[in-house]
Structures are given as C-alpha cells and as structure tokens.
Design a protein around this motif. Structure first.
Motif, PDB file in Angstrom:
ATOM      1  N   PHE A 179       0.485  -0.772   0.096  1.00 54.51           N
ATOM      2  CA  PHE A 179       0.086   0.201  -0.018  1.00 54.51           C
ATOM      3  C   PHE A 179       1.004   1.183  -0.107  1.00 54.51           C
ATOM      4  O   PHE A 179       1.579   1.136   0.819  1.00 54.51           O
ATOM      5  CB  PHE A 179      -1.024   0.029   1.330  1.00 54.51           C
ATOM      6  CG  PHE A 179      -1.881  -0.847   1.188  1.00 54.51           C
ATOM      7  CD1 PHE A 179      -2.903  -1.267   0.103  1.00 54.51           C
ATOM      8  CD2 PHE A 179      -1.613  -2.426   2.191  1.00 54.51           C
ATOM      9  CE1 PHE A 179      -3.688  -1.961   0.122  1.00 54.51           C
ATOM     10  CE2 PHE A 179      -2.635  -3.125   2.486  1.00 54.51           C
ATOM     11  CZ  PHE A 179      -3.972  -2.998   1.077  1.00 54.51           C
ATOM     12  N   SER A 180       0.645   2.599  -1.157  1.00 54.05           N
ATOM     13  CA  SER A 180       1.362   3.235  -1.130  1.00 54.05           C
ATOM     14  C   SER A 180       1.528   4.222   0.331  1.00 54.05           C
ATOM     15  O   SER A 180       0.054   4.517   1.037  1.00 54.05           O
ATOM     16  CB  SER A 180       0.504   4.990  -2.229  1.00 54.05           C
ATOM     17  OG  SER A 180       1.045   5.822  -1.479  1.00 54.05           O
ATOM     18  N   PHE A 181       2.097   4.665   0.948  1.00 52.81           N
ATOM     19  CA  PHE A 181       2.966   5.445   2.359  1.00 52.81           C
ATOM     20  C   PHE A 181       2.370   6.651   2.149  1.00 52.81           C
ATOM     21  O   PHE A 181       1.282   7.238   2.894  1.00 52.81           O
ATOM     22  CB  PHE A 181       4.545   5.236   2.442  1.00 52.81           C
ATOM     23  CG  PHE A 181       4.225   4.859   3.807  1.00 52.81           C
ATOM     24  CD1 PHE A 181       4.433   4.128   5.105  1.00 52.81           C
ATOM     25  CD2 PHE A 181       4.694   6.581   4.578  1.00 52.81           C
ATOM     26  CE1 PHE A 181       4.474   4.245   6.072  1.00 52.81           C
ATOM     27  CE2 PHE A 181       4.061   6.788   6.108  1.00 52.81           C
ATOM     28  CZ  PHE A 181       4.738   5.991   6.861  1.00 52.81           C
ATOM     29  N   ALA A 182       2.418   7.177   0.865  1.00 50.48           N
ATOM     30  CA  ALA A 182       2.175   9.020   0.508  1.00 50.48           C
ATOM     31  C   ALA A 182       0.672   8.282   0.696  1.00 50.48           C
ATOM     32  O   ALA A 182      -0.586   9.307   1.253  1.00 50.48           O
ATOM     33  CB  ALA A 182       2.626   8.576  -0.777  1.00 50.48           C
ATOM     34  N   LEU A 183      -0.583   7.490  -0.335  1.00 56.24           N
ATOM     35  CA  LEU A 183      -1.484   7.761  -0.439  1.00 56.24           C
ATOM     36  C   LEU A 183      -2.394   7.577   1.168  1.00 56.24           C
ATOM     37  O   LEU A 183      -3.293   8.589   1.550  1.00 56.24           O
ATOM     38  CB  LEU A 183      -1.819   6.916  -1.541  1.00 56.24           C
ATOM     39  CG  LEU A 183      -3.428   6.829  -1.472  1.00 56.24           C
ATOM     40  CD1 LEU A 183      -4.098   7.908  -1.997  1.00 56.24           C
ATOM     41  CD2 LEU A 183      -3.705   4.968  -2.423  1.00 56.24           C
ATOM     42  N   ILE A 184      -2.065   6.536   1.895  1.00 59.53           N
ATOM     43  CA  ILE A 184      -2.461   6.314   3.086  1.00 59.53           C
ATOM     44  C   ILE A 184      -2.523   7.201   4.339  1.00 59.53           C
ATOM     45  O   ILE A 184      -3.227   8.364   4.604  1.00 59.53           O
ATOM     46  CB  ILE A 184      -2.200   4.816   3.971  1.00 59.53           C
ATOM     47  CG1 ILE A 184      -1.886   3.408   3.011  1.00 59.53           C
ATOM     48  CG2 ILE A 184      -2.800   4.886   5.596  1.00 59.53           C
ATOM     49  CD1 ILE A 184      -3.049   3.359   3.227  1.00 59.53           C
ATOM     50  N   SER A 185      -1.376   7.871   3.467  1.00 63.17           N
ATOM     51  CA  SER A 185      -1.386   9.620   5.014  1.00 63.17           C
ATOM     52  C   SER A 185      -2.357  11.062   4.274  1.00 63.17           C
ATOM     53  O   SER A 185      -3.213  11.142   5.773  1.00 63.17           O
ATOM     54  CB  SER A 185      -0.122   9.982   4.170  1.00 63.17           C
ATOM     55  OG  SER A 185       1.291   9.103   3.977  1.00 63.17           O
ATOM     56  N   TYR A 186      -2.192  10.513   2.942  1.00 60.09           N
ATOM     57  CA  TYR A 186      -2.644  11.815   2.944  1.00 60.09           C
ATOM     58  C   TYR A 186      -4.463  10.873   3.023  1.00 60.09           C
ATOM     59  O   TYR A 186      -5.905  11.716   2.976  1.00 60.09           O
ATOM     60  CB  TYR A 186      -2.855  11.686   0.890  1.00 60.09           C
ATOM     61  CG  TYR A 186      -1.830  13.500   1.408  1.00 60.09           C
ATOM     62  CD1 TYR A 186      -1.403  13.997   1.418  1.00 60.09           C
ATOM     63  CD2 TYR A 186      -1.078  12.012   0.257  1.00 60.09           C
ATOM     64  CE1 TYR A 186      -0.132  15.246   1.021  1.00 60.09           C
ATOM     65  CE2 TYR A 186       0.724  12.987  -0.038  1.00 60.09           C
ATOM     66  CZ  TYR A 186       0.589  14.055   0.369  1.00 60.09           C
ATOM     67  OH  TYR A 186       1.816  14.768   0.162  1.00 60.09           O
ATOM     68  N   ALA A 187      -4.862   9.756   2.605  1.00 62.16           N
ATOM     69  CA  ALA A 187      -6.311   9.991   3.016  1.00 62.16           C
ATOM     70  C   ALA A 187      -7.211   9.880   4.457  1.00 62.16           C
ATOM     71  O   ALA A 187      -7.635  10.020   4.656  1.00 62.16           O
ATOM     72  CB  ALA A 187      -6.569   8.038   2.576  1.00 62.16           C
ATOM     73  N   ALA A 188      -5.652   9.829   5.420  1.00 59.56           N
ATOM     74  CA  ALA A 188      -5.781   9.286   6.449  1.00 59.56           C
ATOM     75  C   ALA A 188      -6.647  10.857   7.078  1.00 59.56           C
ATOM     76  O   ALA A 188      -7.095  11.242   8.314  1.00 59.56           O
ATOM     77  CB  ALA A 188      -5.101   9.061   7.725  1.00 59.56           C
ATOM     78  N   GLY A 189      -5.948  12.003   6.177  1.00 57.38           N
ATOM     79  CA  GLY A 189      -5.873  13.544   6.623  1.00 57.38           C
ATOM     80  C   GLY A 189      -7.174  13.777   6.318  1.00 57.38           C
ATOM     81  O   GLY A 189      -7.960  14.526   7.551  1.00 57.38           O
ATOM     82  N   VAL A 190      -7.926  13.098   5.917  1.00 62.35           N
ATOM     83  CA  VAL A 190      -9.306  13.801   5.101  1.00 62.35           C
ATOM     84  C   VAL A 190     -10.089  13.091   6.949  1.00 62.35           C
ATOM     85  O   VAL A 190     -11.715  12.919   6.212  1.00 62.35           O
ATOM     86  CB  VAL A 190     -10.237  13.559   4.025  1.00 62.35           C
ATOM     87  CG1 VAL A 190      -8.633  14.298   2.933  1.00 62.35           C
ATOM     88  CG2 VAL A 190      -9.858  12.451   3.410  1.00 62.35           C
ATOM     89  N   THR A 191      -9.822  12.215   7.350  1.00 59.83           N
ATOM     90  CA  THR A 191     -10.749  10.991   7.910  1.00 59.83           C
ATOM     91  C   THR A 191     -10.821  11.946   8.777  1.00 59.83           C
ATOM     92  O   THR A 191     -10.480  13.165   9.149  1.00 59.83           O
ATOM     93  CB  THR A 191     -10.373   9.901   8.019  1.00 59.83           C
ATOM     94  OG1 THR A 191      -9.174   9.417   9.451  1.00 59.83           O
ATOM     95  CG2 THR A 191     -10.555   8.774   6.837  1.00 59.83           C
TER      96      THR A 191
END
Length: 244
Positions: A160-172
C-alpha cells in the motif's frame, strides 16, 4: 464613526477569507521546502540509483550529516509519493545498523507522513466532512478505533502506498495522536526487517499479494457487516456510535 458592533461583523466576515488564504498558501510553501530539500540532496551528490548498497555508500560518505539526509530523503519519499521508501530503510540498516537504522528510517517516515496528513487535514477535511457528515469514518464523530485499526493494517503491508494512506487519513476523523501511533506501530515490523537484512531481503510477491488481498477483504467486508449488525459486540467495541 465605526461602531464596535459593525467592526466585529466586518472582522467575522473577513475570517473565512483569511483562513482560505492561509490554506491556499500552505501548499506552495510545502512545495517550496520540498524542492529545496531535493536540490540540497542532489547538490550533495545523491545518487540516481536507489539501490540500498548505493544509497548506503552515499549516506556513509556524508559523515555526521548522513542520518539527517536520510530522514530528509524519507520525508520526500513519503510526501511526494513516487520515491520508494523500502530501499531507503534497507540502506539505513546497512550503514547505521539494525536498531539505529530502524529508528532513523521510522523518524523520517513519520515526519513525512505527518506533513502529508496535515496537508490533507487542512486542505480537504472540511469539504469531505460536510459532504459525508453522517459517515462513521469521515464525520466529526467518526469511530477512532476503527480508523486506528484501518491505518495500522494498511501500514503493515508495504504494497500500500505510504503517501496515499497518509493523505487519505488526513481527511478522515482520526485524531492526530492515534494516526501517529498507528503509523509507527504499523511500519515498525517491515522497517526493522528491511533495516536488518538490507539488500539481502526481497519481498515474496505471492505472500505480499495474499497479505494485501486479505487486508482489502477485511476492510471492504467489515463495513458491510457492521451496517447489518450495528448493535453487535464488535460495533460497540469500535465505538461506532461516535464516542471516543
């Protein structure tokens, strides 16, 4: 003569505009500093190859500055995305040892993930929350335990993309400290393994795909189960009624 009441109304009317300007200025500021880091690394001779042995030799040649450069490169890898993080972790272990290398790599990855998280939180959280105000993941009262487990599981599997998870978590709705804790716990095992074995370690493609598919299966079926059984013991433990 301007009355205090009218002045207060004027200030309140300007507040949304000032907040928007701050948010819009954040992205170019971060982009500027990331570009500056990249130019600095290239100026100091960062190799074009990201092979662990090549990177480790370069870090070793930088002396006391090496760990700082490694963390800066890890920050770039996490925030920008296309740069792979696992070879950097392996190089960190090769040059600084298993334990120190793991600590340096984790520190850099955590710093980068927090930057990405904060960018997404500032730029996109409000809009997502308004559109999905009743969603247990994105609403203001979103389940903190569910989100913690989701971040933890996706950090455990390097596919899983480390960057993608980081950005996705930010909007949760996940709290910053829960996100940081889940990130550290989730990335420690693989970072430790890569730092310990360095270039001798290769991911087994079959096992990686199976692990990733298992995580995706759990993450996709769990919401369906909880939707049909909202009062189950698992739903109560996950605090899907919005309590923290």
């Amino acid at each position: 003569r301007v009355s205090p009441r009218s002045l207060g109304r004027a200030v309140r009317a300007l507040l949304p505009c000032s907040r928007l300007l701050v948010r819009l200025s954040l992205l170019p500021m971060v982009a500027f500093w990331l570009a500056l880091i990249w130019l600095l690394l290239r100026h100091l001779g960062m190799p074009a190859s990201f092979a662990p042995t090549v990177l480790s030799e370069w870090f070793a040649s930088q002396g006391a500055l090496g760990p700082v450069l490694l963390m800066l490169l890890m920050v770039l890898a996490v925030v920008v995305g296309p740069i792979p993080t696992l070879p950097i972790s392996a190089a960190s272990g090769l040059v600084y040892g298993m334990f120190n290398g793991t600590a340096i790599a984790v520190a850099g990855a955590l710093a980068g993930s927090l930057i990405a998280f904060y960018l997404a939180r500032v730029l996109g959280r409000d809009a997502v929350q308004q559109k999905l105000e009743n969603n247990p993941v994105f609403s203001a009262r979103g389940s903190q335990r569910f989100l913690f487990i989701a971040v933890l599981l996706t950090r455990l599997i390097p596919v899983f993309s480390f960057a993608l998870i980081s950005y996705a978590a930010g909007v949760t709705a996940i709290h910053l400290w829960r996100y940081a804790l889940a990130t550290v716990i989730g990335m420690l095992p693989m970072t430790f393994v890569f730092a310990g074995l360095g270039h001798t370690l290769e991911l087994n493609p079959t096992l990686t795909v199976i692990a990733a598919a298992t995580v995706l299966l759990v993450m996709s079926t769990l919401p369906l189960y909880l939707r049909h059984r909202p009062h189950s013991r698992l739903a109560r433990w996950l605090q899907l009624d919005g309590r923290v």
